[in-house]
Design a protein around this motif. Structure first.
Motif, PDB file in Angstrom:
ATOM      1  N   GLU A 178       0.381  -1.080  -0.136  1.00 26.37           N
ATOM      2  CA  GLU A 178      -0.018   0.106  -0.011  1.00 26.37           C
ATOM      3  C   GLU A 178       0.732   0.933  -0.526  1.00 26.37           C
TER       4      GLU A 178
ATOM      5  N   GLN B 272       1.721   1.808  -3.494  1.00 28.80           N
ATOM      6  CA  GLN B 272       0.755   1.894  -3.671  1.00 28.80           C
ATOM      7  C   GLN B 272       1.036   4.042  -4.086  1.00 28.80           C
ATOM      8  N   ILE B 273       0.648   4.431  -2.770  1.00 31.64           N
ATOM      9  CA  ILE B 273       0.962   5.774  -2.280  1.00 31.64           C
ATOM     10  C   ILE B 273       1.815   6.494  -3.015  1.00 31.64           C
TER      11      ILE B 273
ATOM     12  N   ARG C  93       3.654   5.952  -5.589  1.00 30.77           N
ATOM     13  CA  ARG C  93       3.376   5.974  -6.904  1.00 30.77           C
ATOM     14  C   ARG C  93       2.399   6.827  -7.513  1.00 30.77           C
ATOM     15  N   ASN C  94       1.092   6.779  -6.745  1.00 31.46           N
ATOM     16  CA  ASN C  94       0.460   8.052  -6.855  1.00 31.46           C
ATOM     17  C   ASN C  94       0.455   9.303  -6.960  1.00 31.46           C
ATOM     18  N   GLU C  95       1.672   9.336  -5.627  1.00 33.77           N
ATOM     19  CA  GLU C  95       2.007  11.100  -5.312  1.00 33.77           C
ATOM     20  C   GLU C  95       2.959  11.405  -6.272  1.00 33.77           C
TER      21      GLU C  95
END
Length: 461
Positions: free
Chosen positions: A331, A334-335, A337-339
């Protein structure tokens, strides 16, 4: 030395003095200007502390358990639980209070405080000297093991039927060869060692005395067998003991790239290990007072669970802890990469408190696995080798730490999963790899446990 000559009490007393000498030397190295720039003196103090601590722990553990009757297994299990809790509380105290003292008052006070506390502990230990139960040492166990090997090798050409142990030499009562040693029942495994107890005419001198390098008692051979039976179980505990060491290494690295804010405070990444200590302190009495009585109703076993069942449950909690860490890391990545932080070595906006479950699960696992391990090795050790076997159990913790370092280094060199910037790495894959290793280790442990023959003796310490 404890099992052979001095006994646990005298060994603890003597090495406690050595330990205090090391602590005092370390305090002086931080206090006296003439010693502050002498690394040699500091290293000498650290090695003296290691010698004292490494000698005290297994002997003190065995000595504490010696205070209970062999039949009172639940009381001994409670002792091991609270002994383990006390070690964790000491570690917690050092990593919080003593660190704060060092930061605010200097290294001399930081080292002087635990030295003073160790002195108080020594006085407390000595104050109970008139009330302790002592088990007399029965000579060198290593000599007896060597005698079995030599005697069995000399008689390698002889045969003994497994179903007929009447031909094996066994002194009446306590062994006449090893005063104070216990008598063990015959077991069919490792039958080669039984040859050491086959009586021949060359085993006796002209005066009729037994040559211990030619003829051993059946109990001596069984003593050797009991050690051999422990070794496969011991090996599986090394990987289990590796998991708690992750708290001070990989778990901390993971926390360093997470959001450590708590309101206006910044939480030191390593301080989350306090949740591990809290879990152990809270769960240990729950296990003793709630879980054990409930399980006893179903199993009717003293203590509720067998040693193997307790250790196995602990291994399952370790696997859950690693799985939790892997899910958190997945998780977090993933955060990142998203940010758009995947290529920046910065903290990710994910609270570090998501690590709490993995610390708690490791703590609960230790209550089952590590305490069960200490209880098992003490219970199954020959009376004359209890300190040695407890030392072997504690050695798995040290070897587990080395295993952690070796696996971490090898995996990182082979895969690059753990780079300097964890946002570019795959720490989650490393955790899942450890889950797989622990599952394999658990399967091996179950295999060994189902084939293990419990030691049976007729004489107690």
């Amino acid at each position: 030395m404890a099992d052979s000559w001095w006994g646990n009490y005298s060994t603890v007393k003597r090495f406690f003095i050595i330990y205090l000498a090391g602590m005092t030397s370390l305090t002086l190295s931080a206090s006296l200007s003439i010693l502050k720039h002498s690394p040699l003196f500091t290293y000498l103090a650290l090695y003296i502390i290691s010698l004292g601590s490494g000698s005290i722990k297994p002997c003190l553990t065995a000595f504490g358990a010696d205070q209970f009757d062999n039949t009172d297994t639940s009381a001994k299990a409670s002792f091991f639980s609270w002994y383990f809790v006390s070690i964790k509380l000491g570690t917690f105290f050092v990593s919080t209070v003593i660190v704060w003292i060092q930061d605010n008052y200097g290294w001399n006070v930081g080292f002087g405080t635990p030295t003073l506390l160790a002195g108080i502990a020594f006085i407390s230990f000595m104050a109970g000297s008139g009330y302790y139960r002592h088990c007399k040492p029965s000579g060198s166990p290593f000599t007896r093991l060597c005698q079995v090997i030599v005697a069995a090798t000399r008689k390698h050409y002889l045969n003994v039927l497994e179903e007929n142990d009447s031909v094996l030499y066994q002194a009446k009562g306590k062994s006449e060869i090893v005063p104070g040693n216990e008598q063990l029942e015959h077991t069919p495994e490792f039958s080669f060692l039984d040859k050491a107890a086959i009586v021949t005419s060359s085993d006796f001198s002209n005066s009729g005395a037994v040559n211990p390098w030619r003829l051993c008692t059946m109990s001596q051979a069984e003593e050797f067998k009991s050690i051999l039976r422990l070794l496969p179980i011991w090996a599986t505990f090394i990987l289990s003991s590796m998991v708690p060491t992750l708290e001070s290494s990989v778990f901390v690295e993971q926390a360093m790239v997470m959001d450590t804010r708590f309101g206006s405070l910044n939480i030191p990444p390593a301080s989350l290990s306090s949740f591990n200590v809290l879990a152990i302190v809270m769960f240990s009495p729950i296990y003793d007072k709630v879980i054990m009585p409930i399980v006893y109703k179903f199993t009717t076993k003293e203590g509720g669970m067998s040693h193997f069942q307790r250790a196995g449950v602990g291994s399952l909690f370790f696997i859950l802890a690693l799985s939790s860490a892997a899910i958190v890391e997945t998780e977090r990545l993933q955060i990142a990469r998203n940010e758009g932080l995947a290529h920046q070595n910065v903290a990710v906006p994910m609270s570090v408190f998501w690590q709490i479950p993995q610390y708690v699960l490791v703590g609960i696992g230790e209550v089952f696995n590590q305490i069960g391990m200490l209880d098992f090795f003490y219970d199954q050790a020959p009376n004359s080798m209890r300190s040695i076997c407890v030392a072997l159990a504690l050695l798995t913790i040290s070897l587990g730490s080395y295993a952690n370092s070796i696996i971490l280094t090898v995996v990182n060199q082979a895969t690059g999963w753990i780079p300097e910037n964890l946002n570019e790495g795959r720490l989650d894959c490393f955790f899942w790899l450890l889950v797989g290793l622990c599952l394999v280790n658990l399967a091996v442990f179950v295999y060994c446990a189902t084939r293990y023959r419990y030691r049976r003796s007729g004489i107690q310490c």
